[in-house]
Design a protein around this motif. Structure first.
Motif, PDB file in Angstrom:
ATOM      1  N   UNK A  34      29.833   6.303 -29.963  1.00  0.00           N
ATOM      2  CA  UNK A  34      31.084   6.757 -29.328  1.00  0.00           C
ATOM      3  C   UNK A  34      31.079   6.369 -27.844  1.00  0.00           C
ATOM      4  N   UNK A  35      32.152   5.767 -27.387  1.00  0.00           N
ATOM      5  CA  UNK A  35      32.227   5.297 -26.009  1.00  0.00           C
ATOM      6  C   UNK A  35      31.518   3.980 -25.790  1.00  0.00           C
ATOM      7  N   UNK A  36      30.978   3.398 -26.832  1.00  0.00           N
ATOM      8  CA  UNK A  36      30.252   2.126 -26.700  1.00  0.00           C
ATOM      9  C   UNK A  36      31.034   0.941 -27.245  1.00  0.00           C
ATOM     10  N   UNK A  37      30.378  -0.202 -27.234  1.00  0.00           N
ATOM     11  CA  UNK A  37      30.976  -1.445 -27.755  1.00  0.00           C
ATOM     12  C   UNK A  37      30.028  -2.085 -28.755  1.00  0.00           C
ATOM     13  N   UNK A  38      30.601  -2.965 -29.588  1.00  0.00           N
ATOM     14  CA  UNK A  38      29.816  -3.692 -30.585  1.00  0.00           C
ATOM     15  C   UNK A  38      30.465  -5.049 -30.811  1.00  0.00           C
ATOM     16  N   UNK A  39      29.622  -6.051 -30.859  1.00  0.00           N
ATOM     17  CA  UNK A  39      30.129  -7.391 -31.138  1.00  0.00           C
ATOM     18  C   UNK A  39      30.168  -7.626 -32.646  1.00  0.00           C
ATOM     19  N   UNK A  60      34.289 -11.104 -31.595  1.00  0.00           N
ATOM     20  CA  UNK A  60      35.309 -10.128 -31.196  1.00  0.00           C
ATOM     21  C   UNK A  60      34.569  -8.849 -30.803  1.00  0.00           C
ATOM     22  N   UNK A  61      34.936  -8.297 -29.669  1.00  0.00           N
ATOM     23  CA  UNK A  61      34.282  -7.063 -29.226  1.00  0.00           C
ATOM     24  C   UNK A  61      35.087  -5.840 -29.650  1.00  0.00           C
ATOM     25  N   UNK A  62      34.398  -4.918 -30.362  1.00  0.00           N
ATOM     26  CA  UNK A  62      35.004  -3.640 -30.725  1.00  0.00           C
ATOM     27  C   UNK A  62      34.623  -2.597 -29.687  1.00  0.00           C
ATOM     28  N   UNK A  63      35.556  -1.707 -29.373  1.00  0.00           N
ATOM     29  CA  UNK A  63      35.311  -0.609 -28.437  1.00  0.00           C
ATOM     30  C   UNK A  63      35.627   0.717 -29.135  1.00  0.00           C
TER      31      UNK A  63
END
Length: 701
Positions: free
Chosen positions: A56-61, A127-130
């Motif tokens: 939560x509050x992070x990002x993932x490629x 694509x970066x997910x937030x």
């Protein structure tokens, strides 16, 4: 080729926004939105991530990975001369957002005279997910609908429904870049570093990108983000500098005014590229010595003194070239025959001959400098880019060779209008023989000349004139030395019957030069659908000149025969200079009704299944379907021509493709003249022989 690109680009820009619309829902969709790879025609598509967990509050490629069959490709964000990049439409759970799809460093993918920008083998689009900080832990699923275009000789649009299962995990560690997606992240073009500078100068024909990196760069390629700014297929010229690289890129012929800025990717290697945006400053930048096309070795450095020396020696050697030697030989014969004249008279003729060469070279270099000042690029023999000049030069050399071969007597001085002109105006004859030597020298490049001329054309006007003057003096030196030292003619055999035989033998290299010029003339029209017709007209000109020469030989020293020969020669020269109107046939839009009507009337039907984004379609159309031979057979056999344009999805065209067991374009189908006959499906890559053979078989009643 430019018209084909313009037409395809126009249709593409109009229809691209419609290509992936709900109308395309009728295309077969592979995948059901679940995780894992999905196999489609000629590629495998999969949605992957660097980690199964996102905090939560992070990002993932995450990313779209396309694994392609050998020799198939997909496209960069600017596809080049044709094509369409992949696109993703996301369905995401509340609290998760997706950034833009990123494109790794592309490659140039040539096909015939056109160029695509894209990827082969395997490519990943990150694509970066937030994730919102309010997300609660637990499993979640992301859904993606992908549209793409995969091409080889044929282009096939496709759709895939992909998915990926993720876990919302508080404090999930940062993922490490591994696999295809991890590699792709390292290949995303980066912004220019703070210590790197890029300037762009826009000229009438080129953009010149000057990149300063602090070190010498030997490779560079530019990929524009916007369409119709550069000539995609034109070679890009690299000019390494001590602190970077200068890249010369050809402007698109469709770009009428300079853009305010140039935006795109500057690629220095397969693993290093920068995303660049720079204002365009109007101006002209002369090519620098040592420039090269990407992938070719750099030329060695040349100084002004060495260039002048190389030019002088190259000019001397130029006398031995097949196109120049006959002229020098004739002047040598003249010296042998006039060896009894006063030395002062012979020297004067040598100086006037030299002046004729110098003046001719100065005119040529002045023309080169004027072209350079106006933004055009031209080099030694630039006249050979003009079909008119080639036709006139080839005809003149052929006519002169007929005289040397003994068909008629034109006299030793080519500038003679009559038998007494060389005697009454001998200096005029010597001057214009020097002019002739220069004219026939332009098709030739002697050893050592290339480096000198390449250096000269990139220098200021004074140095350019000096190098070309040295070249002219080298060309004039052998005859000039003989005229100043007539005693050296003693080493030549005495006048006799051998002179006539040897003169006739010198016709052979001139005939050979005329044949070579005819080949050059044909190549200048190789992109024209009537290229063979142009070459044939030049050969008819040669025949007319042979008839004119026969008239001069049959009735020598007769003003009536001279007038007749002049008229015949003028008529012959007019034949290759005549430019016929374009008679390209008109294609009607495909519909089932038009096909049924043509077949009911007993007409053979040729259907061209094509699309603006299909590069192979444009190549086939230009090289084969618009060729004179194929157009003639279409017209002769009253073939109904239908164009099935699949740029925008059309269910009727899709149904017709399926009826001949095809799913993409290009596809070419002939329906024979006989009613109820089956379709004849041609290969994706056409040649004229394939089409002509099929027409001969299918149009018979």
């Amino acid at each position: 080729m430019n018209n084909v690109r313009k037409f395809s680009a126009f249709l593409f820009l109009v229809c691209a926004s419609l290509f992936f619309t709900p109308a395309h829902a009728q295309l077969q969709v592979v995948g059901d939105g679940g995780p894992g790879p999905v196999k489609a025609q000629h590629l495998t598509a999969e949605l992957v991530s660097l980690s199964p967990d996102i905090a939560p509050g992070g990002t993932l490629q995450v990313g779209l990975v396309l694994t392609l069959e050998e020799h198939w490709h997909v496209y960069w964000i600017n596809a080049g001369d044709s094509g369409e990049p992949p696109k993703i439409t996301w369905t995401l759970p509340e609290g998760i957002t997706a950034g833009p799809m990123l494109f790794p460093i592309p490659s140039r993918l040539p096909l015939g005279p056109l160029m695509d920008f894209g990827y082969e083998d395997e490519v990943a689009f990150p694509v970066q997910l937030t994730a919102a900080s309010s997300l609660k832990p637990g499993p979640t699923h992301i859904d993606a609908k992908v549209t793409y275009l995969v091409c080889r000789e044929v282009c096939i649009p496709g759709k895939a429904h992909l998915g990926l299962n993720l876990n919302i995990v508080p404090g999930a560690p940062a993922a490490q870049p591994v696999g295809a997606l991890g590699e792709a992240l390292t290949l995303i073009p980066k912004p220019l570093p703070a210590d790197t500078k890029l300037t762009v100068t826009g000229g009438k024909t080129d953009f010149v990108l000057n990149l300063t990196t602090g070190g010498r760069e030997t490779n560079a390629e530019f990929y524009p983000s916007d369409q119709d700014q550069i000539a995609n297929a034109a070679p890009q010229q690299i000019e390494p500098t001590s602190d970077g690289v200068r890249l010369r890129v050809r402007r698109s012929e469709d770009l009428k005014t300079l853009p305010a800025q140039l935006h795109g990717v500057l690629k220095l290697s397969d693993t290093q590229a920068y995303e660049v945006t720079a204002p365009v400053t109007p101006g002209e930048v002369a090519p620098a010595p040592g420039s090269k096309v990407a992938g070719s070795p750099a030329t060695s450095s040349v100084t002004t003194v060495s260039a002048i020396g190389l030019a002088f020696v190259g000019g001397i050697i130029l006398n031995l070239m097949p196109c120049v030697f006959p002229v020098l030989f004739l002047k040598g014969l003249a010296l042998v025959q006039s060896s009894g004249q006063e030395r002062k008279h012979l020297r004067s003729h040598g100086l006037v001959y030299t002046l004729g060469i110098l003046v001719s070279f100065w005119i040529i270099v002045a023309a080169l400098l004027i072209l350079r000042a106006t933004g055009s690029q031209a080099g030694w023999g630039f006249q050979l880019q003009s079909p008119t000049f080639i036709a006139v030069l080839a005809a003149g050399l052929f006519f002169f060779a007929l005289s040397l071969a003994g068909q008629f007597d034109l006299g030793l001085s080519l500038t003679s209008v009559g038998g007494g002109l060389a005697q009454k105006q001998g200096y005029t004859g010597s001057f214009f023989t020097g002019v002739l030597a220069t004219i026939v020298a332009t098709p030739c490049t002697a050893p050592l000349m290339g480096a000198a001329i390449g250096f000269a054309l990139a220098q200021p006007a004074g140095i350019t004139f000096a190098v070309f003057t040295a070249l002219a003096l080298g060309l004039a030196t052998p005859y000039l030395l003989l005229s100043f030292q007539p005693a050296w003619t003693r080493i030549l055999p005495r006048p006799g019957a051998w002179m006539e035989i040897l003169k006739q033998l010198t016709a052979v290299p001139l005939f050979g030069t005329a044949i070579w010029l005819a080949w050059v003339y044909g190549n200048l029209h190789s992109g024209n659908s009537q290229g063979v017709d142009h070459l044939t007209r030049l050969l008819w000109c040669f025949l007319a000149l042979a008839i004119a020469g026969w008239a001069l030989g049959k009735w020598p020293a007769n003003w009536k025969s001279a007038i007749a020969a002049l008229l015949i020669a003028a008529l012959g020269l007019a034949i290759p200079l005549y430019q016929p109107k374009d008679t390209t046939l008109v294609w009607a839009p495909y519909s089932q009704q038009s096909l049924d009507q043509a077949r009911a009337a007993g007409h053979p039907v040729f259907i061209d299944f094509t699309a603006a984004w299909c590069l192979s379609c444009q190549v086939n159309e230009r090289a084969v379907l618009k060729s004179a031979d194929v157009q003639h057979q279409f017209s002769k056999n009253n073939v109904t021509l239908l164009k099935a344009d699949w740029t925008q999805y059309d269910p009727e065209i899709t149904k017709q493709l399926a009826s001949v067991n095809r799913s993409g374009v290009p596809t070419y189908v002939i329906y024979p003249a006989m009613k109820n006959s089956s379709a004849d499906v041609l290969p994706e890559l056409l040649t004229k022989d394939i089409v002509l053979t099929a027409l001969e078989k299918d149009v018979k009643p």
